[in-house]
Every structure is written in structure tokens, then in C-alpha cells.
Scaffold this motif. Structure first.
Motif, PDB file in Angstrom:
ATOM      1  N   ASN A 270       0.807  -1.227   0.000  1.00  0.00           N
ATOM      2  CA  ASN A 270       0.000   0.000   0.000  1.00  0.00           C
ATOM      3  C   ASN A 270       0.835   1.269   0.000  1.00  0.00           C
ATOM      4  N   SER A 271       1.962   1.263   0.716  1.00  0.00           N
ATOM      5  CA  SER A 271       2.721   2.517   0.738  1.00  0.00           C
ATOM      6  C   SER A 271       3.347   2.789  -0.633  1.00  0.00           C
ATOM      7  N   GLN A 274       0.664   4.003  -3.002  1.00  0.00           N
ATOM      8  CA  GLN A 274       0.374   5.416  -2.752  1.00  0.00           C
ATOM      9  C   GLN A 274       1.453   6.310  -3.373  1.00  0.00           C
ATOM     10  N   TYR A 280      -5.489   3.124  -5.517  1.00  0.00           N
ATOM     11  CA  TYR A 280      -6.221   1.972  -4.975  1.00  0.00           C
ATOM     12  C   TYR A 280      -5.296   1.292  -3.967  1.00  0.00           C
ATOM     13  N   THR A 281      -5.872   0.421  -3.150  1.00  0.00           N
ATOM     14  CA  THR A 281      -5.066  -0.316  -2.172  1.00  0.00           C
ATOM     15  C   THR A 281      -4.978  -1.778  -2.591  1.00  0.00           C
ATOM     16  N   ARG A 282      -4.085  -2.519  -1.934  1.00  0.00           N
ATOM     17  CA  ARG A 282      -4.010  -3.946  -2.265  1.00  0.00           C
ATOM     18  C   ARG A 282      -5.333  -4.632  -1.925  1.00  0.00           C
ATOM     19  N   GLU A 283      -6.006  -4.143  -0.864  1.00  0.00           N
ATOM     20  CA  GLU A 283      -7.287  -4.739  -0.474  1.00  0.00           C
ATOM     21  C   GLU A 283      -8.334  -4.525  -1.575  1.00  0.00           C
ATOM     22  N   LYS A 284      -8.350  -3.315  -2.126  1.00  0.00           N
ATOM     23  CA  LYS A 284      -9.322  -3.054  -3.203  1.00  0.00           C
ATOM     24  C   LYS A 284      -9.009  -3.951  -4.403  1.00  0.00           C
TER      25      LYS A 284
END
Ligand code: 5AD
Ligand code: SF4
Length: 438
Positions: A270-271, A274, A280-284
Motif C-alpha cells: 500500500n505505501s 500510494q 487503490y489499495t491492495r485490499e481493493k
């Protein structure tokens, strides 16, 4: 008298299709036969600048023409594409390779016709680069080179400004083609006998986002998939920040849309996502994969990954490995981060040393290859539909892809190019499959 041409292309599918348009322009002004470099009356380099090695490759090949140009001074050498579009690059090229006759950019290929005609009249070299993208040009007839597949642009340019990427600077802001132009082009390609259509855009999911088309991507995909005839429909590239359920719903509705999504993740951390400005995030990302595979259990995903982005720690890298294992990609294109002048990431003060970058790319490639091999082995014993593309002279076998892009090889008495063929897979070797027609 008909003259000869030779085009050298670097980079992605998008550029290969641009080269087909360049060939169309050349044909219009008398360059009818595609030949070897040595026999050509005009050589066009369609360059790419996405990573440094693409540029170095072009530099090497252009430099190697010096002798030939001395022997054949009337041969026209033209250089265009993404690299010439970069700030200051035409000056570098002019100095390094004074024998270049014509330089054009990625935003004015339609001008190539008049530039060449002018060059034929004068000795002086001609350089014409356009700073901003103009109206979309619709009247270039490409000379297609990838039968039974045909590429069809749906958007040009990119608005995303991922912090590592030079594309928005050289290809300009995103523009969408009118739906009727896209649909008419696909209809005539199907009527001509093309069996696979690939819709192209830097970020197909934002098709029509400026409100100029009256349709979004899901609606366009639905409209194109509704065109009569047996053909496969592909689209690339999807952006995880914009990949939505309505596209999955359209895929469910039409079996002719291949169950394969090219969804570049770039990083599993995620960092880093960003810092890359991916939004987007890894979760998304993982939830999108889950959505796709829940609704279409047979679906496969391919991706692009960058390692060695500024500030990437070992922990960040391991997050990427973890994501690769979780998603189990059908295949992944892996790249070492390459700083591009003018981008945000190139100015970051936490660049990663080359040894670490190399070590990470080697580990990632090994992982990706292992997963691909395991996937190939699962094919053995299964029957898959292949669209035959070509004959491999070396192997003495026909070749073609299944809907997930896997290459299958087989023997056939009669010419199969352009046909859908059912293959029972008897052997897998790395990414290649070998089968028998059933
Ligand atoms: N360095 C390395 N890889 C890059 N890509 C784009 N820009 C860079 C860069 N500066 C990769 C991304 C993209 C693919 C087409 O190229 O992964 O998805
Ligand atoms: Fe480059 Fe990002 Fe646009 Fe793709 S979406 S072309 S990586 S800026």
C-alpha cells in the motif's frame, strides 16, 4: 514505381497498431512493399520511451543505419513515436544521428504524409513535433499485420499521472473515440474476416469519462459484443481504480468476451501504491479479483509489476510476492523501475540501488515462472479452443492462443490460420502448450 518500406517498432500493442497506421500512410504515397531494411526506400522507427532500455534499443538500431545511409543516400530515415515526443529529445537525436531525414512525434502521425512529400523536395531535414494532442484522426487506413486479430483504439492518451510513468507527458490527455466510429470499424473488420478484436486504451475503464461519447466503457463493450458473428473480444488495459462491476456484468452477458482481464497491479504494498499515485489499495485490488472470480469462476487475470520503485523496502517487495501468490495470475509482465525524466518518481530522493533491484526482479521472475508452469500443467488432458494465428516454421507446427492468451502448438494437414480449432492438450512446456486437433 512502387517503393519499399521498413518499419521498426518498439514497445506495446498500442505502438504496433500505430505502426500499422504508419504503414497505411506510407502506402498512400507509393511505398507499397514491406521489405528488409537493406532493400527499403524509407525506414521508419516508431519508438517507445516507457523504460530506458526501450530508448537504448532504438538508439542502437538507429546508429547502426549510418553505413547503409552512406551507401544509399536517397533512402529516407524517419524517426517518430513516443521518444521524439519527449522534451528535448529531437535535439539529442539530431546531434547523435545527423543522417535522420524526418522526425515526427506521437501526436502528429497523420502529418507524416506531408512531411515525407516535403522531404522528397528538399535536402534539409524536417522536424515537426506537436505539443498538444489535436482532434482524433479517423481517416487513416491501417495496413494490418496481426490477422486474425485486429487492434482497435478506443481511447488515446492518459490522465492518470502514475508517478513513474511518462505516458501522460508524451501521449497527452485522454481522448475517447466516438462509439459509432469504433462500432463501424469493428463491423467492417468482422465482415473482412477478422476473428479477434482487441479494444485498446491506456485505461479502457475511463472511456467516455469526459462526457463526450454518451457511453461509458461497459456500455461500449456491450455494444461491440452485440455485433453479429463469431469472434473473440478482448480489451486492454484496465485500471484497478476504475474497474467496476458493470464491466463484469457485460462479460457475463456475452460469451464472446474473453474471460481474461489485464489488470496491472504494479505493487502489492500500500505505501508503494500510494507513492506511485495508483489510487487503490491492495485490499481493493484483491476484492476486484474476488468479484471477478466469484461471478466468472473460469476468469483469469494478467498483470504488470514494477520492482525497485523509490523507497521500496524488502517488506514492500514481499507484499508484492504475497499478492502474486494469492491472485495466481495467468501471467505477469515484470519490470525494473526505470526513472523517466520529468516524472515525479524520478525526482524522489530514495531511489533503490541497482543490485537490490536486480535481485528482486530475479526472485519475482522465478516466482512468476513457477506459477505459470504450474498453470500450464493443469491444461494437460483438457480440450481448449484455439484461434490459429500462424505457422511456426522452426517447429513445423501451427500455433494459436486460447481465450486466456496461452499459446498452443499443433500439427495440421491443411492451413488453419484464422480458424477456431479444438485442441486436446497432451504436453505443457513452460508457457507453451502442445496438443492434437479433435
Ligand atoms: N519503469 C518501469 N516500468 C514502467 N512501466 C511504466 N512506466 C515504467 C517505468 N518508469 C510499466 C508499468 C506499465 C507497463 C506498460 O510498463 O508496469 O503497466
Ligand atoms: Fe502510465 Fe498510469 Fe497512465 Fe498506465 S495508467 S499509462 S501506468 S500513467
Amino acid at each position: 514505381m512502387a517503393q519499399n518500406y521498413h518499419i521498426v517498432t518498439y514497445g506495446c500493442q498500442m505502438n504496433l497498431h500505430e505502426s500499422e497506421k504508419i504503414a497505411g500512410i506510407l502506402k498512400k504515397i507509393g511505398y507499397e512493399n514491406e521489405t528488409t531494411l537493406e532493400e527499403a526506400d524509407i525506414v521508419v522507427f516508431n519508438t517507445c520511451c516507457i523504460r530506458e532500455n526501450a530508448e537504448n534499443h532504438a538508439f542502437g538500431n538507429i546508429g547502426a543505419l549510418k553505413q547503409l545511409k552512406r551507401k544509399k543516400p536517397d533512402m529516407i530515415i524517419a524517426v517518430g513515436g513516443c521518444m521524439t515526443q519527449e522534451k528535448g529529445k529531437t535535439d539529442v537525436l539530431k546531434k547523435k544521428f545527423p543522417f535522420i531525414d524526418v522526425m515526427f512525434g506521437a501526436l502528429n502521425i497523420e502529418e507524416l504524409e506531408s512531411l515525407i512529400l516535403r522531404k522528397r523536395q528538399q535536402k534539409k531535414k524536417i522536424i515537426s513535433i506537436r505539443e498538444e494532442a489535436g482532434e482524433i484522426i479517423e481517416n487513416i487506413q491501417p495496413v494490418r499485420t496481426s490477422y486474425p486479430n485486429a487492434w482497435v483504439n478506443i481511447t488515446y492518451g492518459c490522465n492518470n499521472f502514475c508517478s513513474y510513468c511518462i505516458v501522460p507527458y508524451v501521449r497527452g490527455r485522454e481522448r475517447s473515440r466516438k462509439p459509432e466510429n469504433i462500432i463501424n470499424e469493428v463491423k467492417s473488420l468482422i465482415a473482412e474476416g477478422y476473428k479477434e478484436i482487441t479494444l485498446l486504451g491506456q485505461n479502457v475503464n475511463s472511456y467516455g469519462a469526459d462526457g463526450s461519447t454518451g457511453m461509458d466503457f461497459a456500455q461500449l463493450l456491450d455494444a461491440v459484443a452485440s455485433i453479429e458473428g463469431k469472434f473473440r473480444l478482448r480489451f486492454m488495459t484496465s485500471h484497478p481504480k476504475d474497474f467496476t462491476e458493470d464491466v463484469v456484468a457485460v462479460m457475463e452477458k456475452h460469451r464472446k468476451i474473453c474471460r481474461l482481464v489485464h489488470l496491472p497491479v504494479q505493487s502489492g504494498s500500500n505505501s508503494i501504491l500510494q507513492a506511485m499515485n495508483r489510487r487503490y489499495t491492495r485490499e481493493k485490488y484483491l476484492s476486484e479479483i474476488e468479484l471477478l472470480k466469484t461471478r466468472l469462476p473460469e476468469a483469469e487475470v494478467t498483470t504488470d509489476i514494477i520492482v525497485g520503485f523509490p523507497g521500496e523496502t524488502e517488506e514492500d517487495y514481499l507484499q508484492t510476492e504475497d499478492l502474486v501468490k494469492r491472485v495466481d495470475f495467468a501471467s505477469a509482465f515484470t519490470f525494473v523501475y526505470s526513472p523517466r525524466q520529468g516524472t515525479k518518481a524520478a525526482a524522489m530522493d530514495n531511489q533503490i540501488d541497482e543490485a537490490t533491484q536486480k535481485q528482486r526482479i530475479m526472485r519475482l521472475v522465478e516466482l512468476v515462472n513457477l506459477l505459470t508452469r504450474q498453470k500450464s500443467e493443469k491444461y494437460v488432458g483438457k480440450t481448449v479452443e484455439i484461434l490459429c494465428e500462424d505457422f511456426d516454421e522452426k517447429k513445423g507446427m501451427y500455433m494459436g492462443r486460447d481465450e486466456f492468451g496461452r499459446m498452443g502448438y499443433f500439427h495440421s494437414e491443411k492451413d488453419c490460420i484464422g480458424n477456431f480449432v479444438l485442441l486436446r492438450i497432451i504436453k505443457a512446456n513452460g508457457i507453451s502448450l502442445y496438443g492434437e486437433m479433435v
